[in-house]
Design an enzyme around this catalytic site. Structure first.
Site, short mmCIF file in Angstrom:
data_model
loop_
_atom_site.label_atom_id
_atom_site.label_comp_id
_atom_site.label_asym_id
_atom_site.label_seq_id
_atom_site.Cartn_x
_atom_site.Cartn_y
_atom_site.Cartn_z
N HIS A 147 -2.70 8.05 6.40
CA HIS A 147 -1.65 8.88 5.78
C HIS A 147 -2.25 10.17 5.20
O HIS A 147 -1.67 11.25 5.32
CB HIS A 147 -0.93 8.13 4.66
N GLY A 179 0.83 -1.20 0.00
CA GLY A 179 0.00 0.00 0.00
C GLY A 179 0.86 1.25 0.00
O GLY A 179 1.98 1.24 0.53
N CYS A 187 5.37 0.00 7.28
CA CYS A 187 5.09 1.18 6.47
C CYS A 187 6.34 1.51 5.66
O CYS A 187 7.45 1.50 6.21
CB CYS A 187 4.73 2.36 7.37
N LEU A 188 6.16 1.81 4.40
CA LEU A 188 7.32 2.17 3.56
C LEU A 188 8.00 3.43 4.05
O LEU A 188 9.18 3.65 3.75
CB LEU A 188 6.89 2.32 2.10
N HIS A 215 -4.94 2.07 7.19
CA HIS A 215 -3.56 2.58 7.34
C HIS A 215 -3.28 3.68 6.30
O HIS A 215 -2.73 4.73 6.63
CB HIS A 215 -2.60 1.40 7.17
N GLU A 216 -3.68 3.43 5.04
CA GLU A 216 -3.39 4.40 3.97
C GLU A 216 -4.26 5.66 4.10
O GLU A 216 -3.78 6.77 3.83
CB GLU A 216 -3.58 3.75 2.59
N GLN A 256 2.92 9.98 1.06
CA GLN A 256 4.26 9.41 1.25
C GLN A 256 5.23 9.77 0.13
O GLN A 256 6.45 9.67 0.31
CB GLN A 256 4.16 7.88 1.35
#
Ligand code: QAP
Ligand code: CO
Length: 186
Positions: free
Chosen positions: A147, A56, A101-102, A143-144, A61
């Protein structure tokens, strides 16, 4: 076919902001129109996510503060899901999941979220859809969307854990910077 090759040729891997970058706390604005620049961003974000590899990625991000997220939780990595201006309409139950998380590389921690959600969004063609999600897909969407609200998953952890992660990330980015200047000097 030729067009696909041309768009692939111009696709790019984007830089991902790393926690605790303050830009990760920017609140994203709604997308007004799903035009060519949005489709280009989707293609670049997809390449960035698959390259990482991740499941994701939110536009936040990659320092684009618009309400756009992409997800692919499939094993085969060929089921890209695009959510533009996503809204969670309802939530049910609870589940714990070890999230990563990236933007927080190497860190995995348990977070409690809703088990199932109903989400409304626009797809890559600007068409409205609703989706019922549970399990990993539900976690990933929540989660996304966080962000887009300027929230990173580590903010659900205790201040002690969060500070440890913050310091670890700062140390890690200093090491990267040092390596970079060493490459230049030699
Ligand atoms: C969000 O995260 C997510 O630390 C997507 O070194 C993750 O794709 C939602 C990644 C888990 C639910 C469950 C993380 C890659 C990828 C790392 C990701 C790393 C390399 C994270
Ligand atoms: Co994330």
């Amino acid at each position: 076919m030729i067009f696909k090759e041309i768009t692939d040729f111009f696709m790019a891997i984007l830089d991902i902001l790393n926690y605790p970058d303050p830009r990760l706390h920017t609140v994203a604005k709604p997308v007004k129109e799903v035009d060519a620049s949005i489709r280009r961003l989707i293609a670049d974000m997809a390449e960035t996510m698959y390259d990482a590899p991740g499941i994701g990625l939110a536009a936040t991000q990659v320092n684009q503060h618009i309400q756009l997220i992409i997800i692919d939780t499939s094993e085969t990595k060929d089921q890209l899901q695009v959510f533009i201006n996503p809204k969670i309409i309802s939530k049910n139950g609870e589940q714990d999941y070890e999230e990563g998380c990236l933007s927080v590389p190497g860190i995995y921690e348990n977070v409690t979220r809703a088990e199932s959600i109903k989400v409304e969004a626009l797809d890559k063609d600007g068409k409205k859809f609703t989706l019922n999600a549970s399990g990993l897909l539900s976690v990933c969407i929540q989660h996304e969307i966080d962000h887009l609200l300027g929230k990173v998953f580590v903010e659900y952890l205790s201040p002690l854990k969060r500070n440890r992660i913050k310091n670890k990330m700062l140390k890690y980015s200093r090491e990267i910077d040092q390596n970079r200047s060493r490459h230049v000097n030699i």
